[in-house]
Design an enzyme around this catalytic site. Structure first.
Site, PDB file in Angstrom:
ATOM      1  N   LYS A   1     -34.228  43.196 -10.797  1.00  0.00           N
ATOM      2  CA  LYS A   1     -34.341  42.251  -9.676  1.00  0.00           C
ATOM      3  C   LYS A   1     -34.524  43.029  -8.371  1.00  0.00           C
ATOM      4  O   LYS A   1     -33.814  43.986  -8.093  1.00  0.00           O
ATOM      5  CB  LYS A   1     -33.107  41.352  -9.609  1.00  0.00           C
ATOM      6  CG  LYS A   1     -33.223  40.284  -8.558  1.00  0.00           C
ATOM      7  CD  LYS A   1     -32.321  39.109  -8.827  1.00  0.00           C
ATOM      8  CE  LYS A   1     -32.406  38.078  -7.719  1.00  0.00           C
ATOM      9  NZ  LYS A   1     -33.756  37.498  -7.573  1.00  0.00           N
TER      10      LYS A   1
ATOM     11  N   HIS B   1     -27.408  39.663 -11.926  1.00  0.00           N
ATOM     12  CA  HIS B   1     -28.793  39.642 -12.414  1.00  0.00           C
ATOM     13  C   HIS B   1     -29.153  40.983 -13.044  1.00  0.00           C
ATOM     14  O   HIS B   1     -28.492  41.993 -12.790  1.00  0.00           O
ATOM     15  CB  HIS B   1     -29.774  39.363 -11.266  1.00  0.00           C
ATOM     16  CG  HIS B   1     -29.834  37.911 -10.871  1.00  0.00           C
ATOM     17  ND1 HIS B   1     -28.989  37.372  -9.935  1.00  0.00           N
ATOM     18  CD2 HIS B   1     -30.632  36.896 -11.292  1.00  0.00           C
ATOM     19  CE1 HIS B   1     -29.261  36.083  -9.787  1.00  0.00           C
ATOM     20  NE2 HIS B   1     -30.255  35.765 -10.607  1.00  0.00           N
TER      21      HIS B   1
HETATM   22  N1  LIG Z   1     -37.480  30.433  -8.384  1.00  0.00           N
HETATM   23  C1  LIG Z   1     -36.937  30.754  -9.557  1.00  0.00           C
HETATM   24  O1  LIG Z   1     -36.443  29.901 -10.300  1.00  0.00           O
HETATM   25  C2  LIG Z   1     -36.965  32.198  -9.996  1.00  0.00           C
HETATM   26  C3  LIG Z   1     -36.460  32.571 -11.247  1.00  0.00           C
HETATM   27  C4  LIG Z   1     -36.586  33.916 -11.648  1.00  0.00           C
HETATM   28  C5  LIG Z   1     -37.212  34.824 -10.797  1.00  0.00           C
HETATM   29  N2  LIG Z   1     -37.655  34.408  -9.574  1.00  0.00           N
HETATM   30  C6  LIG Z   1     -38.397  35.303  -8.669  1.00  0.00           C
HETATM   31  O2  LIG Z   1     -39.736  35.348  -9.132  1.00  0.00           O
HETATM   32  C7  LIG Z   1     -40.314  36.616  -8.794  1.00  0.00           C
HETATM   33  C8  LIG Z   1     -40.863  37.276 -10.050  1.00  0.00           C
HETATM   34  O3  LIG Z   1     -39.799  37.537 -10.933  1.00  0.00           O
HETATM   35  P1  LIG Z   1     -40.053  38.282 -12.333  1.00  0.00           P
HETATM   36  O4  LIG Z   1     -38.723  38.498 -12.952  1.00  0.00           O
HETATM   37  O5  LIG Z   1     -41.119  37.572 -13.095  1.00  0.00           O
HETATM   38  O6  LIG Z   1     -40.625  39.670 -11.790  1.00  0.00           O
HETATM   39  P2  LIG Z   1     -41.553  40.717 -12.563  1.00  0.00           P
HETATM   40  O7  LIG Z   1     -41.268  40.694 -14.024  1.00  0.00           O
HETATM   41  O8  LIG Z   1     -41.437  42.007 -11.809  1.00  0.00           O
HETATM   42  O9  LIG Z   1     -43.005  40.114 -12.354  1.00  0.00           O
HETATM   43  C9  LIG Z   1     -43.675  40.081 -11.124  1.00  0.00           C
HETATM   44  C10 LIG Z   1     -45.148  40.242 -11.433  1.00  0.00           C
HETATM   45  O10 LIG Z   1     -45.913  40.006 -10.246  1.00  0.00           O
HETATM   46  C11 LIG Z   1     -46.990  40.935 -10.253  1.00  0.00           C
HETATM   47  N3  LIG Z   1     -47.537  41.079  -8.915  1.00  0.00           N
HETATM   48  C12 LIG Z   1     -47.119  41.853  -7.894  1.00  0.00           C
HETATM   49  N4  LIG Z   1     -47.925  41.687  -6.819  1.00  0.00           N
HETATM   50  C13 LIG Z   1     -48.867  40.795  -7.175  1.00  0.00           C
HETATM   51  C14 LIG Z   1     -49.968  40.186  -6.519  1.00  0.00           C
HETATM   52  N5  LIG Z   1     -50.289  40.511  -5.252  1.00  0.00           N
HETATM   53  N6  LIG Z   1     -50.715  39.275  -7.199  1.00  0.00           N
HETATM   54  C15 LIG Z   1     -50.420  38.947  -8.461  1.00  0.00           C
HETATM   55  N7  LIG Z   1     -49.384  39.492  -9.162  1.00  0.00           N
HETATM   56  C16 LIG Z   1     -48.622  40.395  -8.515  1.00  0.00           C
HETATM   57  C17 LIG Z   1     -46.374  42.201 -10.796  1.00  0.00           C
HETATM   58  O11 LIG Z   1     -47.370  43.041 -11.268  1.00  0.00           O
HETATM   59  P3  LIG Z   1     -47.085  44.631 -11.394  1.00  0.00           P
HETATM   60  O12 LIG Z   1     -46.365  44.760 -12.685  1.00  0.00           O
HETATM   61  O13 LIG Z   1     -48.444  45.208 -11.385  1.00  0.00           O
HETATM   62  O14 LIG Z   1     -46.256  45.041 -10.198  1.00  0.00           O
HETATM   63  C18 LIG Z   1     -45.499  41.645 -11.926  1.00  0.00           C
HETATM   64  O15 LIG Z   1     -46.224  41.494 -13.130  1.00  0.00           O
HETATM   65  C19 LIG Z   1     -39.194  37.385  -8.074  1.00  0.00           C
HETATM   66  O16 LIG Z   1     -39.322  37.172  -6.686  1.00  0.00           O
HETATM   67  C20 LIG Z   1     -37.922  36.726  -8.594  1.00  0.00           C
HETATM   68  O17 LIG Z   1     -36.830  36.871  -7.717  1.00  0.00           O
HETATM   69  C21 LIG Z   1     -37.546  33.121  -9.168  1.00  0.00           C
END
Ligand SMILES: NC(=O)c1ccc[n+]([C@@H]2O[C@H](COP(=O)([O-])OP(=O)(O)OC[C@H]3O[C@@H](n4cnc5c(N)ncnc54)[C@H](OP(=O)(O)O)[C@@H]3O)[C@@H](O)[C@H]2O)c1
Length: 250
Positions: free
Chosen positions: A139, A135
């Site tokens: 991550k 990844h």
């Molecule tokens: N299930 C699936 O298919 C799948 C696929 C891909 C990823 N994921 C998971 O999904 C999650 C997000 O991944 P990503 O790549 O999108 O991460 P990312 O780009 O870091 O985005 C996460 C976002 O959540 C925000 N955030 C943090 N705390 C919050 C809160 N209390 N309320 C609202 N927003 C908040 C962050 O804001 P800030 O920038 O201010 O910190 C950031 O914008 C991870 O856990 C990842 O492992 C799951």
């Protein structure tokens, strides 16, 4: 359907793209700094919430969904330790929550096939198995939720005669009763999972590689369409056949 997005990072933006293309509207975006009263308002105005924020935020997001009786899709990974408590909370409140560490429909099929392939070959003499996930550097958890799900399903299929080991021991050989889970963090890689099987005369690899984040977003949006109007605590893989058969009334 009006969708409230929790988290507007890489995945939140992919969900917006895919949901809009499927004719849904975005009721609002909950960011880290969004004040409680605005969170409440957006949740009340949403037919479903889709959470791709952070593991630490999951309990508060579940509480918000239960308070406003809004179906919640959880795509966040790394909150396994709280899952049992969340399940009980949702059941007790008559809420509706569906979660998956990986919302790619192709990955769910990959997991089924990978476990079946490994379980068949590991009954033969001389076969060994390992998993690998790759990844992007951003991550925040390792191994990935999908790698942990594959390892756990494989352990179960093998009656726990072999258990997953991460990280691989630095100071002794890997015992035969363990199999390695390798983790690579590289550039902007969306997500690769690989099953490797090594036999006396053959080597088999089965790899799933995501071409973009939109496959995860697509599965999450399809799950939200299915969840609206239902109550319960669901795992995507367990209801995937129903989700795929579901035709949303637009
Ligand atoms: N299930 C699936 O298919 C799948 C696929 C891909 C990823 N994921 C998971 O999904 C999650 C997000 O991944 P990503 O790549 O999108 O991460 P990312 O780009 O870091 O985005 C996460 C976002 O959540 C925000 N955030 C943090 N705390 C919050 C809160 N209390 N309320 C609202 N927003 C908040 C962050 O804001 P800030 O920038 O201010 O910190 C950031 O914008 C991870 O856990 C990842 O492992 C799951």
């Amino acid at each position: 359907m009006r969708i409230g997005l929790i988290g507007y990072g890489r995945m939140g933006q992919a969900v917006e793209r895919v949901a809009t293309a499927r004719g849904h509207t975005i009721a609002g975006v909950l960011r880290r700094e969004t004040p409680p009263e605005v969170r409440l308002q957006i949740a009340q105005q949403s037919d479903a919430l889709i959470d791709f924020s952070l593991a630490d935020a999951v309990p508060a997001n579940v509480a918000l969904a239960l308070q406003t009786r809004t179906p919640l899709i959880i795509g966040v990974t790394g909150w396994d330790a709280q899952r049992e408590a969340v399940a009980q909370q949702v059941q007790a409140a008559g809420g509706s929550v569906l979660y998956a560490p990986n919302f790619s429909i192709a990955v769910q099929v990959f997991l089924q096939q990978a476990v079946s392939l490994a379980a068949q070959l590991l009954t033969l003499e001389g076969w060994d198995v390992a998993l690998e996930e790759i990844h992007h550097r951003g991550k925040s958890d390792a191994p990935s939720g999908t790698a942990r799900a594959l390892a756990s399903r494989l352990q179960h299929a093998l009656n726990h005669t072999r258990v997953a080991q991460y990280p691989v021991p630095a100071d002794h050989r890997l015992p035969d009763a363990q199999f390695a889970v390798g983790v690579v963090r590289l550039g902007s890689e969306f997500g690769t999972h690989r099953l490797m099987l090594d036999g006396p005369y053959d080597w088999i690899e089965l790899t799933h590689r995501a071409k973009s984040r939109d496959g995860f977003a697509y599965g999450a949006v399809r799950a939200a369409e299915w969840l609206v109007g239902r109550t319960g605590f669901y795992h995507f893989a367990e209801v995937l056949h129903e989700i795929l058969a579901h035709k949303e009334e637009r």
